[in-house]
Motif scaffolding. Sequence first.
Motif, PDB file in Angstrom:
ATOM      1  N   ARG A  36      -9.366   2.864  -4.711  1.00  0.00           N
ATOM      2  CA  ARG A  36      -9.723   4.285  -4.787  1.00  0.00           C
ATOM      3  C   ARG A  36      -8.492   5.166  -4.520  1.00  0.00           C
ATOM      4  NH1 ARG A  36     -12.864   5.620  -0.781  1.00  0.00           N
ATOM      5  NH2 ARG A  36     -13.246   3.603   0.227  1.00  0.00           N
ATOM      6  N   ASN A  37      -7.655   4.707  -3.623  1.00  0.00           N
ATOM      7  CA  ASN A  37      -6.427   5.442  -3.326  1.00  0.00           C
ATOM      8  C   ASN A  37      -5.472   5.405  -4.520  1.00  0.00           C
ATOM      9  OD1 ASN A  37      -4.669   6.912  -1.611  1.00  0.00           O
ATOM     10  ND2 ASN A  37      -3.588   5.037  -1.047  1.00  0.00           N
ATOM     11  N   GLN A  40      -6.602   7.847  -7.147  1.00  0.00           N
ATOM     12  CA  GLN A  40      -6.211   9.205  -6.774  1.00  0.00           C
ATOM     13  C   GLN A  40      -4.723   9.428  -7.031  1.00  0.00           C
ATOM     14  OE1 GLN A  40      -8.281  11.868  -5.494  1.00  0.00           O
ATOM     15  NE2 GLN A  40      -6.430  12.868  -6.230  1.00  0.00           N
ATOM     16  N   GLN A  43      -4.249  10.050 -10.701  1.00  0.00           N
ATOM     17  CA  GLN A  43      -4.692  11.398 -11.047  1.00  0.00           C
ATOM     18  C   GLN A  43      -3.681  12.441 -10.594  1.00  0.00           C
ATOM     19  OE1 GLN A  43      -8.527  11.476  -9.131  1.00  0.00           O
ATOM     20  NE2 GLN A  43      -9.566  10.445 -10.834  1.00  0.00           N
ATOM     21  N   ASP A  44      -3.106  12.233  -9.406  1.00  0.00           N
ATOM     22  CA  ASP A  44      -2.110  13.174  -8.891  1.00  0.00           C
ATOM     23  C   ASP A  44      -0.868  13.204  -9.784  1.00  0.00           C
ATOM     24  OD1 ASP A  44      -3.813  13.710  -6.797  1.00  0.00           O
ATOM     25  OD2 ASP A  44      -2.691  12.555  -5.307  1.00  0.00           O
ATOM     26  N   ARG A  47      -1.648  15.064 -13.044  1.00  0.00           N
ATOM     27  CA  ARG A  47      -1.749  16.503 -12.824  1.00  0.00           C
ATOM     28  C   ARG A  47      -0.365  17.109 -12.547  1.00  0.00           C
ATOM     29  NH1 ARG A  47      -5.349  16.247  -9.430  1.00  0.00           N
ATOM     30  NH2 ARG A  47      -4.091  16.159  -7.532  1.00  0.00           N
ATOM     31  N   ASP A 253       2.287  10.838  -0.943  1.00  0.00           N
ATOM     32  CA  ASP A 253       0.958  11.340  -0.577  1.00  0.00           C
ATOM     33  C   ASP A 253      -0.049  10.190  -0.485  1.00  0.00           C
ATOM     34  OD1 ASP A 253       2.018  13.885  -0.619  1.00  0.00           O
ATOM     35  OD2 ASP A 253       1.227  14.379  -2.602  1.00  0.00           O
ATOM     36  N   ALA A 254       0.049   9.227  -1.419  1.00  0.00           N
ATOM     37  CA  ALA A 254      -0.879   8.092  -1.421  1.00  0.00           C
ATOM     38  C   ALA A 254      -0.685   7.226  -0.189  1.00  0.00           C
ATOM     39  CB  ALA A 254      -0.680   7.268  -2.693  1.00  0.00           C
ATOM     40  N   ARG A 257      -2.254   9.156   2.751  1.00  0.00           N
ATOM     41  CA  ARG A 257      -3.710   9.142   2.594  1.00  0.00           C
ATOM     42  C   ARG A 257      -4.276   7.734   2.827  1.00  0.00           C
ATOM     43  NH1 ARG A 257      -3.730  11.232  -2.204  1.00  0.00           N
ATOM     44  NH2 ARG A 257      -3.627   9.234  -3.274  1.00  0.00           N
TER      45      ARG A 257
END
Length: 321
Positions: A36-37, A40, A43-44, A47, A253-254, A257
């Motif tokens: 899941r990380n 994300q 996706q980051d 974007r 960031d990952a 997180r």
Amino acid sequence: MKTIVLLAALAVAPVLHAQTQWKLATGYRAESFHTRNIVQFAQDVERASAGALRIEVHANNALFKLAEIPQAVQDGKAQAGETIMTSLVREIPMAGGDSVPFVVRSYADARRMWDVQRPLIEVHMARKGLKALYAVPWPPQGLFTTVPVRSSVDFKGTRMRTYNPGTVRIAELLGATPVDVPMVEVNQALAAGKLDSMITSALTGVENQVWGQIKQYYGINAWFPKNIVFVNQQAFDALPAPVRQAVSQAAADAEKRGWAMSAAVAEESVIELQRKGIKVEPPTAVLDSELKRLGERFSREWVRSVGSEANQLFIPYYTQR
């Protein structure tokens, strides 16, 4: 003026619409917090790069089996991948430092270990054409038992579930008989009276619903194994500089997180064990002291097996607190 603006827009348009696609392979289930990380993270990146880089995440061994992923990324068959760091130890012994038993005893310890370990691993990965992006630990390994234990004496004559040479050695040093049982068969072995204890994470205990014969869980934090996400260096270098920056920032960031997710999952899993009737306790002072001595022994043995490079990890780890 309008003509100049139009020509400028046409010159930029191909850059904005050009898209690079990567495949990222992992052997873990889509439901895993690690996966899941990663989703994300992908996706980051998409974007932040305004769509210039799209990363397709292939979970659950769908693209390559877990053990095959590092070589597949090295060969360029996938641009990125994830594996557990212990799977790299044959070619990169330094990758096993975080799984030496009873050395890393908290998330703070694990963080400090990774800060020292990362640059050492990066050197070895670079030689293979790989670039480390980030690493995230699994919840710590705890001790499950069918009856209370207060010291190593309580393991004498009992049977401990093992699954690799390291856990076999722990069982033997504690005086227990090693029993090789796959996790999916643990409940059956417990019901048949073939097991008395095992070392695994609270998360694994919850996922496999070990409540029943298991009555105790001790937060011994035996080790914090980590998963590492990495990329083919050539694929990374081929990206425009702003996109490389987007990948690096999303990776940072990952990592932050992911560590928070791991700690949260660890806490939630322990609470769930309690809900199911398992008594959760810290190890006694006697047992904790005995495990620390085992950690010192395992550390010395690991240094001897790895060689002088091991000191580049353990000396800073133990001295820079």
